[in-house]
Write a protein that holds these residues in place. Structure first.
Motif, PDB file in Angstrom:
ATOM      1  N   TYR A  26       0.819  -1.210   0.000  1.00 25.58           N
ATOM      2  CA  TYR A  26       0.000   0.000   0.000  1.00 25.58           C
ATOM      3  C   TYR A  26       0.852   1.258   0.000  1.00 25.58           C
ATOM      4  O   TYR A  26       0.672   2.162  -0.810  1.00 25.58           O
ATOM      5  CB  TYR A  26      -0.932  -0.015   1.216  1.00 25.58           C
ATOM      6  N   SER A  53      -6.943   5.284  -0.544  1.00 25.59           N
ATOM      7  CA  SER A  53      -7.712   4.464   0.399  1.00 25.59           C
ATOM      8  C   SER A  53      -9.071   4.087  -0.189  1.00 25.59           C
ATOM      9  O   SER A  53      -9.562   2.976   0.028  1.00 25.59           O
ATOM     10  CB  SER A  53      -7.884   5.195   1.730  1.00 25.59           C
ATOM     11  N   ILE A 108      -3.040  -6.163   4.283  1.00 25.68           N
ATOM     12  CA  ILE A 108      -3.733  -5.351   5.289  1.00 25.68           C
ATOM     13  C   ILE A 108      -3.080  -5.513   6.658  1.00 25.68           C
ATOM     14  O   ILE A 108      -2.839  -4.530   7.368  1.00 25.68           O
ATOM     15  CB  ILE A 108      -5.224  -5.754   5.368  1.00 25.68           C
ATOM     16  N   SER A 112      -1.329  -2.242   8.380  1.00 25.16           N
ATOM     17  CA  SER A 112      -2.217  -1.609   9.361  1.00 25.16           C
ATOM     18  C   SER A 112      -1.507  -0.866  10.495  1.00 25.16           C
ATOM     19  O   SER A 112      -1.991   0.185  10.921  1.00 25.16           O
ATOM     20  CB  SER A 112      -3.186  -2.647   9.943  1.00 25.16           C
ATOM     21  N   LEU A 118      -6.581   1.355   7.274  1.00 25.77           N
ATOM     22  CA  LEU A 118      -6.727   0.231   6.350  1.00 25.77           C
ATOM     23  C   LEU A 118      -7.533  -0.902   6.975  1.00 25.77           C
ATOM     24  O   LEU A 118      -8.325  -1.555   6.306  1.00 25.77           O
ATOM     25  CB  LEU A 118      -5.355  -0.282   5.912  1.00 25.77           C
TER      26      LEU A 118
END
Length: 202
Positions: A26, A53, A108, A112, A118
């Motif tokens: 990400y 996002s 994720i 996170s 997220l």
């Protein structure tokens, strides 16, 4: 239920974002890289999604679309509870053990701590609507007197938890060989038989 027509540009963006997120994570994926991967202009990208996002939420939601469609079809069109749950379980197992789904789950969890939003996005875009739809189905069964389900929230949570269990954890942690079609069918049969006795027929 009539499906809305697919916007080819939007789909191309989601596909490109999925590739980039899984390949680079990400934090290392920019909107510019996603636009190049799609490929679309940055203006087109921002016309569809105003942030990275929002794109991740769309990627996750798409993964759950087939499961939600299966749940909607099964719980409306049939009075056979075991058959309905088998259809839902089959779609759920196909989703949670798919390689891309496992990779997104790992992404994720890894991201996170630095991007707490997220985890919230993941839950709101995927597990939450799936659980809510199954909870609503269980409430309807209970209200109609067809099954005795005192706690639909707990019943829905247990149903999906049984389909995951230790196997899903091992697939996530060790990249164990994903279950074969035969193994998935056996898992579904065992879960449905056990669940119907313990939750539905209690």
């Amino acid at each position: 239920m009539i499906s809305e027509p697919i916007d080819p540009k939007r789909q191309a963006i989601i596909d490109g974002a999925t590739r980039m997120f899984l390949a680079h994570g990400y934090r290392n994926t920019s909107m510019e890289k996603i636009a190049q991967s799609a490929p679309v202009s940055k203006a087109t990208l921002y016309n569809h999604f105003d942030s990275k996002s929002a794109l991740l939420a769309a990627v996750i939601a798409e993964r759950c679309t087939l499961l939600l469609q299966t749940m909607n079809h099964a719980t409306i069109d049939s009075d056979d509870v075991a058959s309905n749950l088998t259809q839902i379980a089959t779609s759920a197992v196909d989703l949670i053990y798919a390689e891309d789904s496992l990779a997104i789950y790992r992404l994720i969890i890894a991201e996170s701590p630095d991007f707490p939003e997220l985890g919230r996005l993941f839950y709101q875009s995927g597990p939450q609507p799936v659980l809510a739809q199954l909870e609503a189905y269980f409430r309807r069964l209970d209200a109609e007197g067809r099954c005795n389900i005192a706690d639909p929230v707990f019943a829905a949570d247990v149903f999906f938890s049984m389909l995951k269990g230790d196997l899903h954890l091992r697939c996530l942690l060790t990249k164990a060989v994903r279950p074969s079609a035969e193994q998935k069918n056996r898992l579904i049969e065992q879960v449905i038989a056990f669940y119907m006795r313990g939750m539905i027929d209690a």
